[in-house]
Scaffold this motif. Structure first.
Motif, PDB file in Angstrom:
ATOM      1  N   LEU A 231       0.809  -1.223   0.000  1.00 25.78           N
ATOM      2  CA  LEU A 231       0.000   0.000   0.000  1.00 25.78           C
ATOM      3  C   LEU A 231       0.842   1.273   0.000  1.00 25.78           C
ATOM      4  O   LEU A 231       0.437   2.287  -0.543  1.00 25.78           O
ATOM      5  N   ARG A 232       2.021   1.214   0.631  1.00 23.40           N
ATOM      6  CA  ARG A 232       2.808   2.433   0.830  1.00 23.40           C
ATOM      7  C   ARG A 232       3.133   3.168  -0.458  1.00 23.40           C
ATOM      8  O   ARG A 232       3.205   4.392  -0.467  1.00 23.40           O
ATOM      9  N   ASN A 233       3.335   2.428  -1.541  1.00 13.89           N
ATOM     10  CA  ASN A 233       3.722   3.087  -2.790  1.00 13.89           C
ATOM     11  C   ASN A 233       2.534   3.515  -3.629  1.00 13.89           C
ATOM     12  O   ASN A 233       2.695   4.223  -4.610  1.00 13.89           O
ATOM     13  N   GLU A 234       1.338   3.082  -3.242  1.00 14.16           N
ATOM     14  CA  GLU A 234       0.155   3.325  -4.070  1.00 14.16           C
ATOM     15  C   GLU A 234      -0.779   4.387  -3.498  1.00 14.16           C
ATOM     16  O   GLU A 234      -1.412   5.112  -4.243  1.00 14.16           O
ATOM     17  N   LEU A 235      -0.898   4.427  -2.173  1.00 13.84           N
ATOM     18  CA  LEU A 235      -1.846   5.353  -1.556  1.00 13.84           C
ATOM     19  C   LEU A 235      -1.096   6.582  -1.053  1.00 13.84           C
ATOM     20  O   LEU A 235      -0.303   6.484  -0.119  1.00 13.84           O
ATOM     21  N   THR A 236      -1.341   7.725  -1.687  1.00 13.36           N
ATOM     22  CA  THR A 236      -0.571   8.914  -1.307  1.00 13.36           C
ATOM     23  C   THR A 236      -1.475  10.088  -0.948  1.00 13.36           C
ATOM     24  O   THR A 236      -1.001  11.077  -0.408  1.00 13.36           O
ATOM     25  N   ASN A 237      -2.757   9.964  -1.226  1.00 16.24           N
ATOM     26  CA  ASN A 237      -3.678  11.055  -0.920  1.00 16.24           C
ATOM     27  C   ASN A 237      -3.777  11.264   0.607  1.00 16.24           C
ATOM     28  O   ASN A 237      -4.105  10.328   1.334  1.00 16.24           O
ATOM     29  N   PRO A 238      -3.484  12.489   1.093  1.00 13.20           N
ATOM     30  CA  PRO A 238      -3.468  12.729   2.546  1.00 13.20           C
ATOM     31  C   PRO A 238      -4.792  12.386   3.223  1.00 13.20           C
ATOM     32  O   PRO A 238      -4.788  11.903   4.353  1.00 13.20           O
ATOM     33  N   ASP A 239      -5.918  12.622   2.546  1.00 12.29           N
ATOM     34  CA  ASP A 239      -7.223  12.304   3.155  1.00 12.29           C
ATOM     35  C   ASP A 239      -7.377  10.800   3.335  1.00 12.29           C
ATOM     36  O   ASP A 239      -7.853  10.325   4.367  1.00 12.29           O
ATOM     37  N   ASP A 240      -6.957  10.042   2.310  1.00 16.20           N
ATOM     38  CA  ASP A 240      -7.008   8.577   2.412  1.00 16.20           C
ATOM     39  C   ASP A 240      -6.128   8.117   3.569  1.00 16.20           C
ATOM     40  O   ASP A 240      -6.517   7.269   4.372  1.00 16.20           O
ATOM     41  N   LEU A 241      -4.930   8.697   3.626  1.00 15.64           N
ATOM     42  CA  LEU A 241      -3.980   8.265   4.662  1.00 15.64           C
ATOM     43  C   LEU A 241      -4.534   8.547   6.054  1.00 15.64           C
ATOM     44  O   LEU A 241      -4.385   7.737   6.967  1.00 15.64           O
ATOM     45  N   ARG A 242      -5.185   9.696   6.187  1.00 12.82           N
ATOM     46  CA  ARG A 242      -5.750  10.035   7.486  1.00 12.82           C
ATOM     47  C   ARG A 242      -6.865   9.049   7.837  1.00 12.82           C
ATOM     48  O   ARG A 242      -6.956   8.571   8.954  1.00 12.82           O
TER      49      ARG A 242
ATOM     50  N   LEU B  97      -2.252  -0.664   9.258  1.00 10.53           N
ATOM     51  CA  LEU B  97      -1.921  -1.402   8.035  1.00 10.53           C
ATOM     52  C   LEU B  97      -0.404  -1.398   7.839  1.00 10.53           C
ATOM     53  O   LEU B  97       0.225  -0.340   7.782  1.00 10.53           O
ATOM     54  N   LEU B  98       0.171  -2.580   7.765  1.00  8.38           N
ATOM     55  CA  LEU B  98       1.640  -2.663   7.793  1.00  8.38           C
ATOM     56  C   LEU B  98       2.298  -2.337   6.456  1.00  8.38           C
ATOM     57  O   LEU B  98       3.368  -1.741   6.423  1.00  8.38           O
ATOM     58  N   SER B  99       1.662  -2.721   5.344  1.00  6.97           N
ATOM     59  CA  SER B  99       2.304  -2.435   4.063  1.00  6.97           C
ATOM     60  C   SER B  99       2.110  -0.976   3.660  1.00  6.97           C
ATOM     61  O   SER B  99       2.614  -0.525   2.640  1.00  6.97           O
ATOM     62  N   LEU B 100       1.365  -0.235   4.487  1.00 10.64           N
ATOM     63  CA  LEU B 100       1.170   1.194   4.239  1.00 10.64           C
ATOM     64  C   LEU B 100       2.305   2.022   4.851  1.00 10.64           C
ATOM     65  O   LEU B 100       2.522   3.169   4.493  1.00 10.64           O
ATOM     66  N   LYS B 101       3.037   1.425   5.767  1.00 11.26           N
ATOM     67  CA  LYS B 101       4.096   2.178   6.449  1.00 11.26           C
ATOM     68  C   LYS B 101       5.303   2.347   5.535  1.00 11.26           C
ATOM     69  O   LYS B 101       5.700   1.407   4.855  1.00 11.26           O
ATOM     70  N   PRO B 102       5.885   3.551   5.536  1.00  5.02           N
ATOM     71  CA  PRO B 102       7.110   3.749   4.768  1.00  5.02           C
ATOM     72  C   PRO B 102       8.131   2.679   5.157  1.00  5.02           C
ATOM     73  O   PRO B 102       8.200   2.282   6.316  1.00  5.02           O
ATOM     74  N   MET B 103       8.871   2.210   4.170  1.00  5.96           N
ATOM     75  CA  MET B 103       9.784   1.093   4.412  1.00  5.96           C
ATOM     76  C   MET B 103      11.198   1.430   3.964  1.00  5.96           C
ATOM     77  O   MET B 103      11.420   1.850   2.839  1.00  5.96           O
ATOM     78  N   LEU B 104      12.123   1.252   4.893  1.00  6.17           N
ATOM     79  CA  LEU B 104      13.532   1.377   4.534  1.00  6.17           C
ATOM     80  C   LEU B 104      14.116  -0.031   4.502  1.00  6.17           C
ATOM     81  O   LEU B 104      14.149  -0.719   5.514  1.00  6.17           O
ATOM     82  N   LEU B 105      14.521  -0.456   3.305  1.00  9.64           N
ATOM     83  CA  LEU B 105      15.155  -1.767   3.170  1.00  9.64           C
ATOM     84  C   LEU B 105      16.622  -1.598   3.536  1.00  9.64           C
ATOM     85  O   LEU B 105      17.311  -0.771   2.963  1.00  9.64           O
ATOM     86  N   LEU B 106      17.057  -2.388   4.486  1.00 11.47           N
ATOM     87  CA  LEU B 106      18.432  -2.259   4.926  1.00 11.47           C
ATOM     88  C   LEU B 106      19.161  -3.555   4.606  1.00 11.47           C
ATOM     89  O   LEU B 106      19.001  -4.550   5.306  1.00 11.47           O
ATOM     90  N   LEU B 107      19.922  -3.528   3.529  1.00 11.41           N
ATOM     91  CA  LEU B 107      20.644  -4.731   3.141  1.00 11.41           C
ATOM     92  C   LEU B 107      21.860  -4.897   4.036  1.00 11.41           C
ATOM     93  O   LEU B 107      22.746  -4.052   4.060  1.00 11.41           O
TER      94      LEU B 107
END
Ligand SMILES: Nc1nc2c(ncn2[C@@H]2O[C@H](COP(=O)(O)OP(=O)(O)OP(=O)(O)O)[C@@H](O)[C@H]2O)c(=O)[nH]1
Ligand SMILES: [Mg+2]
Length: 372
Positions: A186-197, A204-214
Motif C-alpha cells: 500500500l505504501r507506494n500506491e496510496l498517497t492522498n493525505p485524506d485517504d492516509l488520514r 496497516l503494515l504495508s502502508l508504512k514507509p519502508m527502509l530496506l536495509l541490506l
C-alpha cells in the motif's frame, strides 16, 4: 500535509526494526544505538532505544549562541523478534509496537555465513524482500476484510449519517483491497493525505514507509554504496527506499571512540557515517525536515513534515506559542553563522519576518514572537 492541519504524530520518528529470523536485526539495533543511544530491554521480548539524530548544523548553531543545553531530534528504535514465524500474524506487544511505528526498517540478510543458517536455506535478498512484503500484505488484507464485514452491518442497520460515512469508508477499503490483491504494498500506491488520514488507525503494515536495509558481509563494505544504489533501482518507490550496511562491523565500530572508529574505517575501506546515512534516509523517507531554535538556554533541532507552516512549527515548540503566535523571525542556519548573530542579521535586514502560513524550509532558524 494540508495547510492548517496539525498532527504531531507526523513529526515523530519511531522506527520498528523488522525482518526474518537471524537477518541481523539485533545487530542493526546495536549498531544504530550503540554509539549514541540508550538501549533498554523492556521485558517484552523487545528492546527500545533512543538515538539522537546527528546534525552538525545544530552543534555549530549552539556554539554560536553559546548554548547551555543542546537538544537534538530523537529517533526511537524498536528491536522486534522475527515476525510471521510459521504464518502467525504479529500480535501482543510486538503487534502494538508495529502498529504505532512511523516506518519499518526491514533488515534483509545479504551476508554469507555458513555458521548462521538462513531459514530458507540460501542467501537471496530479493526473495526475502518479496516474501516479507507478501506477509505484510496478507496481514493487511485480513484487517481490511474484517473491517468491511463490520461496515456491512453498520450500513445495513445504521442511521442515515452513519450509513453515509460507512459507505464512504467501504469505497476506500475496496480500493485498498484492490491494491493488495494486485500484490502491491500500500505504501507506494496510496498517497492522498485524506485517504492516509482515514486509514491511519487501522495499523496497516504495508502502508508504512519502508527502509530496506541490506545487511552486507564484511567483505562487501567497500561496495556498500553500489549495492544500495542497485537495490534502490530495483525495489525503490515513493515510500520504499534501500540502504546498505554491514551491521556487524558498524556495531563493533559503535563501541569505539570516534577517532579509533575513523581509523578502522579507513583500514577497512568502510564508508564514513554508516549509521548516520541510515537515520538520514529514514528522515527523508518520512518526509520530515529539520528546523532549529537557537536559544542560549537551549538550542534545539525539531522535526516537521515537509510543507509544514510557521504556525505548525510554533505548535511543535509549545501549544501556548502556537495559540499566541504573532509572527516568526526566520533565517537560514548558514546565513546566521555567516552573519554571526541575530542582532547583526536584523541590522543587515536578513532576519525575515514571516506570518502563520510561511512554509518552513529545512535548516531554518526560527524565533516565534507570541502573546500569552
Ligand atoms: N558476518 C556477519 N554476520 C552478521 C552480520 N549481521 C549479523 N550477523 C550475525 O548473524 C547472527 C544473527 O544476528 P542477530 O542480529 O542476532 O539477528 P536477528 O535478526 O536479531 O535474529 P533473531 O532476533 O533471532 O531473529 C549473529 O551471529 C550475528 O553475529 C553481518 O553484517 N555480518
Ligand atoms: Mg534479534
Amino acid at each position: 500535509m494540508a495547510p492548517g492541519v496539525r498532527d504531531d504524530t507526523l513529526a515523530t520518528m519511531d522506527l520498528a526494526i523488522v525482518g526474518l529470523p537471524q537477518s541481523g536485526k539485533t545487530t542493526v539495533f546495536k549498531a544504530l544505538t550503540g554509539g549514541h543511544g540508550s538501549a533498554s530491554a523492556d521485558g517484552r521480548g523487545e528492546s527500545v532505544g533512543a538515538v539522537k539524530l546527528p546534525d552538525d548544523r545544530l552543534y555549530r548553531l549552539a556554539a554560536l549562541v553559546k548554548a547551555k543545553k543542546i537538544t537534538p531530534i530523537e529517533v526511537f528504535l524498536h528491536d522486534l523478534p522475527a515476525l510471521f514465524q510459521r504464518g502467525a500474524a504479529p500480535s501482543g506487544p510486538a503487534g502494538e509496537t508495529l502498529a504505532r511505528a512511523d516506518a519499518l526498517l526491514h533488515v534483509v540478510r545479504a551476508f554469507d555465513r555458513p555458521d548462521v543458517p538462513h531459514p530458507s536455506g540460501s542467501v537471496d535478498p530479493g526473495r526475502d524482500i518479496t516474501e516479507f512484503d507478501a506477509e505484510l500484505m496478507l496481514f493487511d488484507l485480513g484487517v481490511v476484510e474484517r473491517r468491511l464485514e463490520k461496515l456491512d452491518i453498520t450500513v445495513r442497520s445504521g442511521r442515515p449519517g452513519e450509513r453515509e460515512a460507512g459507505e464512504r469508508e467501504i469505497a476506500l477499503l475496496q480500493r485498498v483491497k484492490g491494491v493488495l490483491e494486485a500484490d502491491k504494498p500500500l505504501r507506494n500506491e496510496l498517497t492522498n493525505p485524506d485517504d492516509l488520514r482515514a486509514l491511519s488507525n487501522f495499523g496497516l503494515l504495508s502502508l508504512k514507509p519502508m527502509l530496506l536495509l541490506l545487511n552486507v558481509g564484511e567483505d562487501k563494505v567497500s561496495e556498500q554504496a553500489a549495492i544500495a544504489a542497485q537495490a534502490q533501482e530495483k525495489y525503490g518507490g515513493p515510500k520504499t527506499r534501500a540502504a546498505a550496511i554491514c551491521a556487524k562491523l558498524e556495531a563493533e565500530l559503535a563501541e569505539l571512540s570516534p577517532d579509533e572508529a575513523a581509523e578502522f574505517r579507513l583500514d577497512l575501506g568502510a564508508p564514513a557515517g554508516g549509521t548516520e546515512v541510515v537515520l538520514e534516509q529514514a528522515r527523508e523517507l518520512l518526509g520530515l525536515l529539520t528546523f532549529f531554535t537557537a536559544g542560549e538556554k537551549d538550542t534545539r533541532a525539531w522535526s516537521l513534515p515537509v510543507g509544514g507552516t510557521a504556525l505548525q512549527a510554533a505548535g511543535r515548540i509549545h501549544t501556548d506559542i502556537e495559540r499566541g503566535f504573532i509572527r516568526a523571525e526566520v533565517i537560514d542556519w548558514q546565513k546566521l553563522l555567516e552573519l554571526g548573530s541575530h542582532g547583526e542579521a536584523r541590522k543587515k535586514g536578513q532576519l525575515r519576518q514571516e506570518g502563520k502560513t510561511y512554509v518552513v524550509q529545512d535548516g531554518d532558524v526560527i524565533n516565534v514572537l507570541f502573546n500569552v
